[in-house]
Design an enzyme around this catalytic site. Structure first.
Site, PDB file in Angstrom:
ATOM      1  N   SER A  60       0.831  -1.203   0.000  1.00 29.21           N
ATOM      2  CA  SER A  60       0.000   0.000   0.000  1.00 29.21           C
ATOM      3  C   SER A  60       0.865   1.253   0.000  1.00 29.21           C
ATOM      4  CB  SER A  60      -0.910   0.017   1.232  1.00 29.21           C
ATOM      5  OG  SER A  60      -1.661  -1.168   1.325  1.00 29.21           O
TER       6      SER A  60
HETATM    7  N1  SAH Z   1      -0.913  -4.882   4.048  1.00 30.05           N
HETATM    8  C1  SAH Z   1      -0.244  -5.130   2.791  1.00 30.05           C
HETATM    9  C2  SAH Z   1      -1.124  -4.766   1.608  1.00 30.05           C
HETATM   10  C3  SAH Z   1      -1.132  -5.868   0.634  1.00 30.05           C
HETATM   11  S1  SAH Z   1      -2.373  -5.849  -0.595  1.00 30.05           S
HETATM   12  C4  SAH Z   1       1.102  -4.441   2.743  1.00 30.05           C
HETATM   13  O1  SAH Z   1       1.406  -3.653   3.640  1.00 30.05           O
HETATM   14  O2  SAH Z   1       1.880  -4.719   1.833  1.00 30.05           O
HETATM   15  C5  SAH Z   1      -3.630  -6.846   0.154  1.00 30.05           C
HETATM   16  C6  SAH Z   1      -3.279  -8.267   0.448  1.00 30.05           C
HETATM   17  O3  SAH Z   1      -4.489  -8.883   0.897  1.00 30.05           O
HETATM   18  C7  SAH Z   1      -2.791  -9.116  -0.725  1.00 30.05           C
HETATM   19  O4  SAH Z   1      -1.558  -9.680  -0.420  1.00 30.05           O
HETATM   20  C8  SAH Z   1      -3.874 -10.186  -0.899  1.00 30.05           C
HETATM   21  O5  SAH Z   1      -3.363 -11.444  -1.285  1.00 30.05           O
HETATM   22  C9  SAH Z   1      -4.457 -10.237   0.502  1.00 30.05           C
HETATM   23  N2  SAH Z   1      -5.809 -10.780   0.594  1.00 30.05           N
HETATM   24  C10 SAH Z   1      -6.888 -10.558  -0.224  1.00 30.05           C
HETATM   25  N3  SAH Z   1      -7.958 -11.247   0.219  1.00 30.05           N
HETATM   26  C11 SAH Z   1      -7.555 -11.933   1.342  1.00 30.05           C
HETATM   27  C12 SAH Z   1      -8.204 -12.836   2.241  1.00 30.05           C
HETATM   28  N4  SAH Z   1      -9.487 -13.191   2.101  1.00 30.05           N
HETATM   29  N5  SAH Z   1      -7.467 -13.330   3.264  1.00 30.05           N
HETATM   30  C13 SAH Z   1      -6.174 -13.002   3.443  1.00 30.05           C
HETATM   31  N6  SAH Z   1      -5.505 -12.160   2.621  1.00 30.05           N
HETATM   32  C14 SAH Z   1      -6.186 -11.627   1.576  1.00 30.05           C
END
Ligand code: SAH
Length: 211
Positions: A60
């Protein structure tokens, strides 16, 4: 490019753009964001942008990480926080610099493996992680004082709201891929939930199942 100066500059920019909480700005100054992305992108690590981390996912934007963290701790630092969507691990590591214990769930195993390696290399110990569908939360360790979702669904899964303690706060993007808003839910001591909208955001989708 990956220096203390770059981090200081990023924190100063976030402050200019409305981030007020000094605890959040201090973690942004300390934590090496370049550690959470591929080497080829290191020169862009301290720009205020989301960046690709593989598997169609992104780390993000620093501003949104700071804003969500600030929204979560504004009325008191929660003791145990659950994050859904570990991704690169950066948001979890920011939280671990402020809250006593962080739990984070990721559905893509390879991303989780890389994030765990980063946590280990940085010596972050107050963080537990798990490969699972985060829509189900982390029932064995629930309830949590804070919950943060870093992927957007069209609604907040009820299982997650159930795993929020009375007095707890949940921060999440909600909406369709083209129109999302950041919401903060607060559950009072009687279990009543109030909802605030904190502005428009853009996140990858919250998916079901594990990848
Ligand atoms: N917090 C992260 C943002 C990553 S983007 C950072 O700081 O880099 C969001 C993430 O959510 C992705 O890696 C995606 O695979 C994950 N995601 C999406 N749906 C999900 C679910 N149902 N359970 C766990 N992770 C999920």
């Amino acid at each position: 490019m990956t220096s203390q100066r770059a981090r200081d500059r990023l924190a100063a920019r976030l402050a200019e753009e409305g981030i007020r909480d000094e605890r959040v700005l201090e973690v942004i100054r300390q934590l090496p964001r370049h550690h959470f992305i591929d080497q080829a992108l290191h020169s862009r690590a301290y720009e205020n942008n989301a960046l690709p981390i593989g598997h169609g996912q992104t780390i993000s934007q620093p501003w949104i990480v700071a804003r969500m963290t600030e929204a979560l701790i504004e009325h008191g630092v929660p003791g145990r926080v659950l994050e859904i969507g570990t991704g690169s691990g950066y948001q979890a590591a920011v939280l671990a610099g402020i809250v006593p214990t962080v739990y984070t769930v990721e559905r893509i195993e390879e991303l989780l493996r890389q994030a765990r390696r980063r946590f280990r290399q940085l010596g972050i110990e107050n963080l537990r992680s798990r490969h699972d569908d985060g829509k189900l939360g982390w029932p064995s360790d629930a309830p949590f004082d804070g919950i943060i979702l870093t992927a957007a669904g069209d609604r907040i899964p009820l299982q997650l709201l159930d795993q929020l303690k009375p007095g707890g706060v949940l921060v999440a993007p909600v909406g369709s891929p083209s129109q999302q808003v950041l919401v903060r839910l607060r559950k009072d001591e009687n279990g009543e939930v109030t909802r605030e909208e904190l502005g428009a955001v853009s996140f990858v989708p919250l998916l079901g199942g594990i990848g």
